[in-house]
Design an enzyme around this catalytic site. Structure first.
Site, short mmCIF file in Angstrom:
data_model
loop_
_atom_site.label_atom_id
_atom_site.label_comp_id
_atom_site.label_asym_id
_atom_site.label_seq_id
_atom_site.Cartn_x
_atom_site.Cartn_y
_atom_site.Cartn_z
N SER A 122 21.24 -41.84 -29.83
CA SER A 122 21.79 -42.08 -31.16
C SER A 122 21.15 -43.32 -31.73
CB SER A 122 23.30 -42.25 -31.07
OG SER A 122 23.65 -43.62 -31.24
N LYS A 123 20.99 -43.30 -33.06
CA LYS A 123 20.25 -44.42 -33.64
C LYS A 123 21.07 -45.71 -33.60
CE LYS A 123 21.04 -42.88 -38.36
NZ LYS A 123 20.38 -42.24 -39.49
N ARG A 124 22.36 -45.58 -33.41
CA ARG A 124 23.18 -46.79 -33.32
C ARG A 124 23.04 -47.44 -31.95
NH1 ARG A 124 26.13 -43.44 -35.23
NH2 ARG A 124 25.60 -43.21 -37.42
N ARG A 125 22.94 -46.60 -30.93
CA ARG A 125 22.99 -47.09 -29.55
C ARG A 125 21.60 -47.28 -28.95
NH1 ARG A 125 26.85 -43.11 -27.66
NH2 ARG A 125 25.02 -41.78 -27.67
N VAL A 162 15.44 -45.28 -30.98
CA VAL A 162 14.99 -43.91 -31.26
C VAL A 162 13.83 -43.85 -32.26
CG1 VAL A 162 17.26 -42.90 -30.81
CG2 VAL A 162 16.65 -43.53 -33.14
#
Ligand code: GLU
Length: 468
Positions: free
Chosen positions: A238-241, A244
């Site tokens: 995920s782009k938050r975690r 990427v």
């Protein structure tokens, strides 16, 4: 027209280019190349609130970095979905005229209310036979036929969906704008796409899309849904975690060939006992039927190790060329202190020791800084040895008149080390710290040879002075 396969890559320009998108693009590109087919790039830019031209440019740059060549005869596009809105609406009207779609005026609240009463989730087809006309507040819904839809997927096999689990989904919103599902299918039909190879998250859309292909009188494409990418905890990237963005890896000095090779192996393995293979063999060998459907672990360590292999496989000239943008943009030293000639001497020492290009500046900065910062831990650890002061002093004295090459410098320290009953690994350490400020780096004697006698003696003398 020939009937060679037509693949497509259909990203939405709503953020940084994701490594998962990069893999999908490469799979499509490899297939188009091998089959003599076409790779169509379609930018799905209908979500005005999230699009930006900057993200579109990011996609185009990323594809070119990955070797997906927009000048190739195999490449077609980019097309922009937003330019086809009229086609999407016309297709919806065609479905309406054929009785395959109908207008509905229920609000979301009313739909929920009905679902509560009936105990069945979702929209219940209330307006199917009400014969409403289009108008403000009315959405156009697809009349899902009875029966079952069998999606035949090259990666996942046959997946059967009972149609009564699929609600009459919306084609046109109440403001008249087409929904993604419709736009995506109409574009694929219009662009004569034969193979839809995309991320697994679109699998739930596929039965609906297949029904639309059929309702519009077209032969559905061959589907292939490639596995999701997961992180170390086996959670979807995920782009938050997670990291990427392809761009970020590029900036950190991952080489395009290493990235391409690594991405290709996420869910697929080339034949033979190594995964490091040339692009042309991957193009030759890659088959969707061989793609695994379990989630693929995007392992940054493994990517780095691929990158290290690619760096070591370069010729020295290639390595120097690949390093030059990194050296030019680094803030590790003032620009006017860099010398390409000095780097050329150091390059062979560095090439075998880095896994990404971005590690290069820290390996060679001591050659370009007047007084490299000395790391406190490194200093305390090495200078606390009882021989530290003597080895610095004796070595400094001995090299003043020595022949200036690494063998001779090494010989001097070896003699001293043996005479004092120590190990070279230990006695090198204070010298390295006095010269480079660090405990690790390229081979010491070669480094001194490049740095030169005068500068070596100056730094060693400063080190002795600092010891007091
Ligand atoms: N635009 C969609 C996305 O970026 C892709 C849809 C598709 O490949 O069919 O996820």
């Amino acid at each position: 027209m020939s009937d060679s396969p037509r693949y497509r890559f259909a990203p939405s320009p709503t953020g940084f280019f994701h490594v998962g998108g990069a893999r999908t693009a490469l799979y499509n590109w490899a297939l188009a190349l091998r089959t003599g087919g076409t790779f169509v790039l379609r930018i799905e830019d209908t979500d005005e609130s999230r699009n930006s031209p900057e993200w579109t440019q990011g996609i185009i740059d990323a594809l070119s970095w990955l070797g997906i060549d927009s000048q190739s005869p195999r490449f077609e596009g980019p097309y922009f979905q937003s330019q086809n809105a009229e086609l999407h609406i016309a297709a919806a009207m065609k479905l309406h005229a054929a009785g395959k779609a109908y207008w509905c005026d229920l609000t979301a609240d009313q739909i929920q209310e009905r679902a509560k009463t009936s105990g069945k989730q979702g929209y219940d087809g209330y307006s199917r036979d009400r014969g409403l006309a289009g108008g403000p507040g009315h959405v156009l819904r697809f009349r899902v036929p009875e029966g079952a839809t069998i999606v035949s997927d090259l990666v996942r096999g046959e997946v059967e969906f009972a149609n009564d689990t699929i609600e009459d989904f919306v084609l046109l919103r109440s403001n008249g704008s087409p929904m993604f599902l419709l736009a995506n299918v109409v574009d694929d039909i219009e662009m004569r796409i034969t193979h839809v190879v995309r991320a697994e998250e679109h699998l739930p859309n596929t039965p609906k899309q297949q029904m639309l292909w059929e309702a519009l009188g077209a032969t559905p494409p061959i589907w292939a849904h490639v596995p999701v990418l997961v992180n170390e905890q086996r959670k979807k990237l995920s782009k938050r975690r997670d990291k990427v963005a392809l761009e970020q890896y590029r900036e950190e000095g991952i080489l395009p060939n290493a990235m391409i090779n690594y991405l290709m192996t996420l869910g697929w393995a080339p034949a033979g006992d190594t995964e490091i293979v040339h692009w042309s063999s991957m193009v030759e060998e890659f088959r969707l039927e061989d793609v695994n459907h379990s989630p693929a672990f995007f392992d940054i360590k493994k990517l780095s190790s691929f990158n290290g292999d690619y760096i070591r496989a370069m010729s020295l000239d290639e390595f120097i060329q690949a390093a030059s943008p990194v050296l030019a943009s680094t803030e590790a030293w003032p620009a006017d202190r860099f010398s390409a000639g000095v780097f050329v001497q150091a390059a062979p020492l560095v090439q075998t020791r880095v896994v990404t290009l971005s590690e290069i500046p820290a390996m060679v900065d001591f050659l370009f800084l007047e007084n490299p910062a000395i790391d406190d831990d490194a200093w305390n650890k090495t200078m606390s040895a009882d021989f530290a002061r003597t080895v610095l002093a004796d070595f400094t004295a001995a090299i003043a008149s020595a022949e200036w090459n690494h063998d001779s410098l090494k010989g001097i320290l070896e003699t001293w080390t043996e005479a004092n009953g120590l190990k070279l690994g230990k006695t090198q350490a204070p010298i390295r710290v006095a010269i480079t400020g660090r405990t690790v780096g390229p081979p010491l004697f070669e480094s001194l040879e490049i740095l030169g006698r005068e500068e070596t003696i100056r730094r060693l003398t400063a080190g002795i002075a600092r010891l007091g």
